[in-house]
Structures are given as structure tokens and as C-alpha cells.
Design a protein around this motif. Structure first.
Motif, PDB file in Angstrom:
ATOM      1  N   ILE A  70       0.834  -1.207   0.020  1.00 49.40           N
ATOM      2  CA  ILE A  70       0.072   0.003   0.092  1.00 49.40           C
ATOM      3  C   ILE A  70       0.746   1.342  -0.035  1.00 49.40           C
ATOM      4  N   LYS A  71       0.721   2.174  -1.054  1.00 50.64           N
ATOM      5  CA  LYS A  71       1.462   3.192  -1.011  1.00 50.64           C
ATOM      6  C   LYS A  71       0.730   4.530  -0.846  1.00 50.64           C
ATOM      7  N   LEU A  72       1.254   5.611  -0.926  1.00 53.06           N
ATOM      8  CA  LEU A  72       0.715   7.047  -0.490  1.00 53.06           C
ATOM      9  C   LEU A  72       0.621   7.603  -1.816  1.00 53.06           C
ATOM     10  N   TYR A  73      -0.428   7.941  -2.534  1.00 54.96           N
ATOM     11  CA  TYR A  73      -0.296   8.520  -3.656  1.00 54.96           C
ATOM     12  C   TYR A  73      -1.039  10.046  -3.620  1.00 54.96           C
ATOM     13  N   ALA A  74      -0.454  11.040  -4.272  1.00 58.08           N
ATOM     14  CA  ALA A  74      -1.062  12.458  -4.405  1.00 58.08           C
ATOM     15  C   ALA A  74      -1.254  12.877  -5.892  1.00 58.08           C
ATOM     16  N   THR A  75      -2.226  13.780  -5.896  1.00 59.62           N
ATOM     17  CA  THR A  75      -2.466  14.252  -7.343  1.00 59.62           C
ATOM     18  C   THR A  75      -2.928  15.522  -7.016  1.00 59.62           C
ATOM     19  N   SER A  76      -2.584  16.658  -7.696  1.00 63.27           N
ATOM     20  CA  SER A  76      -2.865  18.042  -7.886  1.00 63.27           C
ATOM     21  C   SER A  76      -4.309  18.447  -8.069  1.00 63.27           C
ATOM     22  N   ILE A  77      -4.971  18.981  -7.204  1.00 66.04           N
ATOM     23  CA  ILE A  77      -6.289  19.722  -7.531  1.00 66.04           C
ATOM     24  C   ILE A  77      -6.284  20.900  -7.524  1.00 66.04           C
ATOM     25  N   SER A  78      -5.255  21.799  -7.229  1.00 66.46           N
ATOM     26  CA  SER A  78      -5.107  23.173  -7.361  1.00 66.46           C
ATOM     27  C   SER A  78      -3.482  23.461  -7.342  1.00 66.46           C
ATOM     28  N   ASP A  79      -3.276  24.724  -7.670  1.00 65.74           N
ATOM     29  CA  ASP A  79      -1.789  25.053  -7.267  1.00 65.74           C
ATOM     30  C   ASP A  79      -1.535  24.687  -5.912  1.00 65.74           C
ATOM     31  N   ALA A  98     -11.741   9.560  -9.326  1.00 63.94           N
ATOM     32  CA  ALA A  98     -13.005  10.166 -10.079  1.00 63.94           C
ATOM     33  C   ALA A  98     -14.299   9.966  -9.646  1.00 63.94           C
ATOM     34  N   THR A  99     -14.329   8.891  -8.625  1.00 65.24           N
ATOM     35  CA  THR A  99     -15.732   8.886  -8.082  1.00 65.24           C
ATOM     36  C   THR A  99     -15.824  10.191  -6.954  1.00 65.24           C
ATOM     37  N   ILE A 100     -14.947  10.718  -6.373  1.00 65.73           N
ATOM     38  CA  ILE A 100     -14.977  11.821  -5.555  1.00 65.73           C
ATOM     39  C   ILE A 100     -15.061  13.165  -6.156  1.00 65.73           C
ATOM     40  N   TYR A 101     -14.144  13.387  -7.041  1.00 69.15           N
ATOM     41  CA  TYR A 101     -13.954  14.732  -7.940  1.00 69.15           C
ATOM     42  C   TYR A 101     -14.640  14.846  -9.164  1.00 69.15           C
ATOM     43  N   GLY A 102     -14.874  13.674  -9.794  1.00 69.59           N
ATOM     44  CA  GLY A 102     -15.526  13.460 -11.186  1.00 69.59           C
ATOM     45  C   GLY A 102     -14.507  13.738 -12.175  1.00 69.59           C
ATOM     46  N   SER A 103     -13.138  13.621 -12.123  1.00 66.51           N
ATOM     47  CA  SER A 103     -12.265  13.542 -12.918  1.00 66.51           C
ATOM     48  C   SER A 103     -10.955  12.702 -12.828  1.00 66.51           C
ATOM     49  N   LYS A 104     -10.377  12.234 -13.701  1.00 63.06           N
ATOM     50  CA  LYS A 104      -9.410  11.261 -13.623  1.00 63.06           C
ATOM     51  C   LYS A 104      -8.044  11.872 -14.143  1.00 63.06           C
ATOM     52  N   PRO A 105      -7.291  12.514 -13.071  1.00 64.05           N
ATOM     53  CA  PRO A 105      -6.047  12.985 -13.504  1.00 64.05           C
ATOM     54  C   PRO A 105      -4.814  11.882 -13.791  1.00 64.05           C
ATOM     55  N   THR A 106      -4.127  12.257 -14.419  1.00 64.27           N
ATOM     56  CA  THR A 106      -3.102  11.138 -15.202  1.00 64.27           C
ATOM     57  C   THR A 106      -1.699  11.277 -14.439  1.00 64.27           C
ATOM     58  N   LYS A 107      -1.836  12.591 -13.781  1.00 60.79           N
ATOM     59  CA  LYS A 107      -0.329  12.643 -13.126  1.00 60.79           C
ATOM     60  C   LYS A 107      -0.359  12.397 -11.540  1.00 60.79           C
ATOM     61  N   TRP A 108       0.404  11.330 -11.198  1.00 61.93           N
ATOM     62  CA  TRP A 108       0.199  10.871  -9.757  1.00 61.93           C
ATOM     63  C   TRP A 108       1.576  10.690  -9.224  1.00 61.93           C
ATOM     64  N   HIS A 109       1.841  10.965  -7.781  1.00 54.86           N
ATOM     65  CA  HIS A 109       2.901  11.119  -7.334  1.00 54.86           C
ATOM     66  C   HIS A 109       3.017   9.968  -6.092  1.00 54.86           C
ATOM     67  N   SER A 110       4.077   9.196  -6.169  1.00 56.71           N
ATOM     68  CA  SER A 110       4.070   8.158  -4.845  1.00 56.71           C
ATOM     69  C   SER A 110       4.873   8.848  -3.978  1.00 56.71           C
ATOM     70  N   ILE A 111       4.469   9.176  -2.930  1.00 57.34           N
ATOM     71  CA  ILE A 111       5.284   9.947  -1.947  1.00 57.34           C
ATOM     72  C   ILE A 111       5.236   9.338  -0.471  1.00 57.34           C
ATOM     73  N   TYR A 112       4.947   7.999  -0.404  1.00 56.71           N
ATOM     74  CA  TYR A 112       5.132   7.205   0.705  1.00 56.71           C
ATOM     75  C   TYR A 112       6.358   7.155   1.354  1.00 56.71           C
TER      76      TYR A 112
END
Length: 159
Positions: A70-79, A98-112
């Protein structure tokens, strides 16, 4: 109080994601250098060769014990805001996002690895908690942690 053994130490190291120590004990048990009931101090006396140290590092890289599934992922939702998720894969995090925000960002950061010892103010429980401790409490993955604000002095998880 239960006796602390090499095997108990191994389980604790896996639980707290102390990878190198866990693989050290695992290989020592596998090779017969240690027995499960041995005193934990005996781990310092294991006569590993350079080749066996390389083997420990290779097992860690392959995640043989499943310590880091299990990893920690982050995606930008604003600046200045990121949505944080615990998930097995970026795809799992993306589907939940996508379920929560209605969009599927493609850039993800594994930051765990960089942030497992970072503490956040978890608004749901109103407590300061390390991310690795929060991960222990989660029963089902993927898991939405919330939004984190970065860079402007404000911090904490927002819902």
C-alpha cells in the motif's frame, strides 16, 4: 508480558515498515543463522557475507515480504492543494479520485517513502497523526485521506 523473540521482532519490523531489518532477520532465519525463539540481540551476530547483503537488498527491492504493497499517492487539485490516497496502484487511486472529484487526473506522485513519518492534522479525528499510523488504521483500500494544502503556511487535511 510476552517474551520478545527474533520472530516477534521480525513481525514488528514488518508492521512498522522497517524493511532492511525485516529482510535481515528473514534471510537469517531462512539460512539458519537464527531461530524464531532466539533473543533479538543475536541479530547483531549474524555472519552475513557481502553476497548475502546484496541478496537482502534484492529481496527488499522485489518486496518479497509484501511490506510496501500500500502506497501513498498524491495528485494536484489546484496550485496549492493535493488529494491524498492510500492505494495499491495509481490506477486504484485514480478510480477513487474520479468517484470523489468527477475527473481522472493522469499525473500521480508516489510519496510514501518521503512522507510516511510526516504528521498531518486529520480533521475527521481532530488529531495529529503520522501517515504510517493512519495507514495501519485503514481497513479497506483504496482510501481517500483528504486534501492537503502545501506552501502557504496552512496545513492539514481538509474535507
Amino acid at each position: 508480558m510476552p517474551k520478545v523473540t527474533v520472530y516477534k521482532l521480525l513481525l514488528d519490523m514488518i508492521k512498522h515498515e522497517e524493511n532492511f531489518g525485516a529482510y535481515w532477520i528473514y534471510l537469517a532465519l531462512k539460512k539458519g543463522y537464527l531461530q524464531k525463539e532466539d533473543d533479538p540481540k543475536s541479530i547483531y551476530d549474524v555472519p552475513f557475507t557481502d553476497e548475502e547483503i546484496v541478496e537482502i537488498k534484492a529481496m527488499n527491492k522485489r518486496d518479497v515480504l509484501g511490506i510496501n504493497r500500500i502506497k501513498l499517492y498524491a495528485t494536484s487539485i489546484s496550485d496549492t492543494k493535493y488529494a491524498l490516497y492510500f492505494a495499491r496502484t495509481p490506477y486504484d487511486a485514480q478510480m477513487l479520485h474520479a468517484t470523489i472529484y468527477g475527473s481522472k487526473p493522469t499525473k500521480w506522485h508516489s510519496i510514501y517513502n518521503q512522507h510516511k513519518y510526516t504528521s498531518i492534522l486529520h480533521n475527521e479525528t481532530n488529531e495529529e497523526i503520522y501517515l504510517f499510523m493512519l495507514k495501519e488504521r485503514v481497513k479497506e483500500f483504496p482510501y481517500y485521506i483528504g486534501e492537503v494544502v502545501v506552501g502557504d503556511g496552512e496545513s492539514g487535511v481538509k474535507y
